[in-house]
Design a protein around this motif. Structure first.
Motif, PDB file in Angstrom:
ATOM      1  N   HIS A   1       0.816  -1.217   0.000  1.00  0.00           N
ATOM      2  CA  HIS A   1       0.000   0.000   0.000  1.00  0.00           C
ATOM      3  C   HIS A   1       0.848   1.265   0.000  1.00  0.00           C
ATOM      4  CE1 HIS A   1      -3.767  -2.080   0.062  1.00  0.00           C
ATOM      5  NE2 HIS A   1      -3.333  -2.854   1.040  1.00  0.00           N
ATOM      6  N   ALA A   2       2.005   1.229   0.637  1.00  0.00           N
ATOM      7  CA  ALA A   2       2.906   2.379   0.553  1.00  0.00           C
ATOM      8  C   ALA A   2       3.353   2.573  -0.886  1.00  0.00           C
ATOM      9  CB  ALA A   2       4.105   2.177   1.473  1.00  0.00           C
ATOM     10  N   GLU A   3       3.646   1.471  -1.568  1.00  0.00           N
ATOM     11  CA  GLU A   3       4.051   1.567  -2.963  1.00  0.00           C
ATOM     12  C   GLU A   3       2.912   2.116  -3.820  1.00  0.00           C
ATOM     13  OE1 GLU A   3       6.895  -1.159  -5.294  1.00  0.00           O
ATOM     14  OE2 GLU A   3       4.915  -2.074  -5.555  1.00  0.00           O
TER      15      GLU A   3
ATOM     16  N   LYS B   1     -10.518  -3.109   0.997  1.00  0.00           N
ATOM     17  CA  LYS B   1      -9.325  -2.550   1.629  1.00  0.00           C
ATOM     18  C   LYS B   1      -8.061  -3.328   1.254  1.00  0.00           C
ATOM     19  CE  LYS B   1      -7.435  -1.983   6.332  1.00  0.00           C
ATOM     20  NZ  LYS B   1      -6.654  -3.234   6.373  1.00  0.00           N
ATOM     21  N   ASP B   2      -8.179  -4.624   1.080  1.00  0.00           N
ATOM     22  CA  ASP B   2      -7.013  -5.467   0.802  1.00  0.00           C
ATOM     23  C   ASP B   2      -7.326  -6.497  -0.276  1.00  0.00           C
ATOM     24  OD1 ASP B   2      -4.593  -4.883   2.494  1.00  0.00           O
ATOM     25  OD2 ASP B   2      -6.123  -4.905   4.052  1.00  0.00           O
ATOM     26  N   SER B   3      -7.350  -6.035  -1.507  1.00  0.00           N
ATOM     27  CA  SER B   3      -7.531  -6.953  -2.626  1.00  0.00           C
ATOM     28  C   SER B   3      -6.481  -8.056  -2.574  1.00  0.00           C
ATOM     29  CB  SER B   3      -7.402  -6.198  -3.946  1.00  0.00           C
ATOM     30  OG  SER B   3      -7.312  -7.078  -5.038  1.00  0.00           O
TER      31      SER B   3
ATOM     32  N   ILE C   1      -6.218   0.398  -5.964  1.00  0.00           N
ATOM     33  CA  ILE C   1      -7.505   0.910  -6.444  1.00  0.00           C
ATOM     34  C   ILE C   1      -8.568   0.813  -5.351  1.00  0.00           C
ATOM     35  CG2 ILE C   1      -9.404   0.352  -8.031  1.00  0.00           C
ATOM     36  CD1 ILE C   1      -7.103  -0.371 -10.069  1.00  0.00           C
ATOM     37  N   GLY C   2      -8.512  -0.230  -4.526  1.00  0.00           N
ATOM     38  CA  GLY C   2      -9.487  -0.371  -3.450  1.00  0.00           C
ATOM     39  C   GLY C   2      -9.402   0.737  -2.420  1.00  0.00           C
TER      40      GLY C   2
ATOM     41  N   ALA D   1     -10.782  10.391   2.796  1.00  0.00           N
ATOM     42  CA  ALA D   1      -9.677  10.349   3.757  1.00  0.00           C
ATOM     43  C   ALA D   1      -9.653   9.074   4.578  1.00  0.00           C
ATOM     44  CB  ALA D   1      -9.768  11.558   4.693  1.00  0.00           C
ATOM     45  N   THR D   2     -10.750   8.303   4.578  1.00  0.00           N
ATOM     46  CA  THR D   2     -10.812   7.061   5.364  1.00  0.00           C
ATOM     47  C   THR D   2     -10.550   5.821   4.511  1.00  0.00           C
ATOM     48  OG1 THR D   2     -13.204   6.780   5.053  1.00  0.00           O
ATOM     49  CG2 THR D   2     -12.470   8.123   6.930  1.00  0.00           C
ATOM     50  N   ALA D   3      -9.985   6.006   3.335  1.00  0.00           N
ATOM     51  CA  ALA D   3      -9.798   4.878   2.415  1.00  0.00           C
ATOM     52  C   ALA D   3      -8.952   3.766   3.013  1.00  0.00           C
ATOM     53  CB  ALA D   3      -9.159   5.370   1.116  1.00  0.00           C
ATOM     54  N   ASP D   4      -8.014   4.089   3.912  1.00  0.00           N
ATOM     55  CA  ASP D   4      -7.148   3.075   4.507  1.00  0.00           C
ATOM     56  C   ASP D   4      -7.772   2.407   5.732  1.00  0.00           C
ATOM     57  OD1 ASP D   4      -5.124   3.468   2.670  1.00  0.00           O
ATOM     58  OD2 ASP D   4      -4.098   4.966   3.882  1.00  0.00           O
TER      59      ASP D   4
END
Length: 404
Positions: free
Chosen positions: A16-18, A283-285, A319-320, A328-331
């Motif tokens: 996710h950082a990448e 959140k985690d495909s 993309i998720g 702002a709450t995507a993570d």
């Protein structure tokens, strides 16, 4: 002068950082893959959704990827399997539809529901096996549960003999790793191909009511499949049918254990287990960067010009969490999130065939696991759980938990 390509971390240490780094460069970003091959990565939801139905981005490398067409790709490249295999993931149009029809009937929601008793039986067996673990002993829940379940189910569907399953599944797991050497990749592909060939020979000699036998009958009766397509279909179905769901269920367990308030929502009945699974899928495909599509012509999209013959990857994990969609709450993991929009099961002609089967397995397995082990907790901090070691998949290498 254009921006320098971002070199993808083949270890996948922080998917996710990448993805955030890629997104900061724009919706479509130039990247470098292992072996020095250049391509593009799409992290924008809207652009990806458009691209997934755009016929200008087909999936057949042998026709459309310039380096391969020109004979410039080494056959010992660690990712060669992804471009050379002949199956529904590397075919387009009528060719793709023909292959999809041959196996699609087995994955309709009605047909999938008939698998519920088998899934419940396997889940019970796996939970009993976990129950036998020594008290205080950390248990690898990925190897013994989240991966074991879908691997068992898909092997049963394709009639893989018990004694052959380890070889079959080892090949699928190794194929997704981008940390192996070219020599290891070549050896893995060879042993995996041999295992598939042995399965086909076994089923030809002793056909049964399973999907492998069905594909063989289609090959022999209607000439619907070439030998390469038959083996390629087995490769993709056994690999995708085990690894992807195993990853998402592992993430769901971590999400729930790391967020006790969210776990309480499902335990109390204030939220459905299906909502918990859907939020994890967003959140985690299971897939971080899906290989591959290729530009059949020069295309202007996402603010860049992709030239004919260029390679393109869809960054499903990124993309998720697209902030344009989820703000702002995507993570954050939020089961009650009203909009769980994502592309984690694909979109368009190549959308995941096994979505209904994956959801059913998760809906049986996750409630049963948390009911059997109500005091289960992570054996390490979420950020310290080892990643899978690949930029293709978004998963854990192991998932250590204390059950009691």
């Amino acid at each position: 002068m254009g921006k320098c390509p971002i070199v993808l971390d083949r270890l996948g240490k922080d998917i996710h950082a990448e993805a955030r780094t890629l997104r900061a460069q724009g919706p479509v970003t130039r990247v470098e893959l292992p072996g020095g091959y250049l391509g593009w990565s799409v992290t924008d939801y809207a652009v990806a959704k458009q691209m997934l139905v755009d016929p200008r981005f087909p999936k057949n490398a042998k026709k459309y990827w310039t380096p391969l067409v020109n004979g410039e790709v080494s056959m010992d490249w660690e990712m060669i399997t992804w471009v050379m295999m002949e199956n529904i993931n590397t075919r387009d149009g009528e060719e793709h539809d023909r292959l999809r029809r041959l196996i699609g009937h087995a994955f309709t929601p009605r047909r999938v529901e008939t698998s519920r008793p088998l899934i419940e039986k396997i889940v019970g067996y796996l939970l009993d096996d976990l129950e036998a673990a020594e008290p205080g002993e950390p248990v690898d829940l990925k190897g013994r549960f989240t991966y074991a379940l879908p691997a068992w189910v898909i092997c049963d569907m394709f009639g893989v003999p018990t004694e052959a399953r380890k070889r079959m599944l080892q090949g699928a797991v190794a194929n997704s790793k981008t940390t192996i050497t070219p020599e290891q990749a070549e050896a893995n592909l060879l042993q995996w191909h041999e295992a598939m060939t042995e399965l086909v020979a076994t089923k030809r000699a002793n056909p049964a009511d399973d999907l492998t036998s069905h594909l063989i009958r289609a090959r022999e009766d209607d000439d619907a499949l070439t030998d390469d397509e038959l083996l390629g279909t087995l490769h993709v179905m056994l690999g995708a049918g085990s690894e992807t769901l195993g990853n998402v269920m592992a993430h769901a367990i971590v999400d729930l254990l790391a967020n006790p308030d969210q776990l309480e929502l499902v335990r109390s009945g204030k939220a459905e287990w299906e909502a918990a699974f859907a939020e994890t899928a967003r959140k985690d495909s299971a897939v971080a960067q899906l290989p591959f599509r290729y530009a059949a012509e020069d295309v202007e999209i996402g603010g860049v010009r992709i030239e004919k013959g260029d390679l393109v990857m869809i960054a499903f994990a990124g993309i998720g969490r697209d902030p344009k969609v989820h703000g702002a709450t995507a993570d954050d993991y939020d089961i009650l999130r009203e909009d769980k929009t994502n592309l984690s099961f694909g979109y368009g002609p190549h959308a995941c065939l096994g979505r209904s089967l994956a959801t059913l397995q998760a809906m049986v397995a996750l409630p049963a696991l948390f009911e059997r082990f109500p005091d289960m907790r992570l054996a390490t901090a979420p950020e310290d759980i080892p990643p899978q070691g690949t930029f293709i998949m978004n998963g854990y290498d192991t998932l250590p938990v204390f059950l009691h």
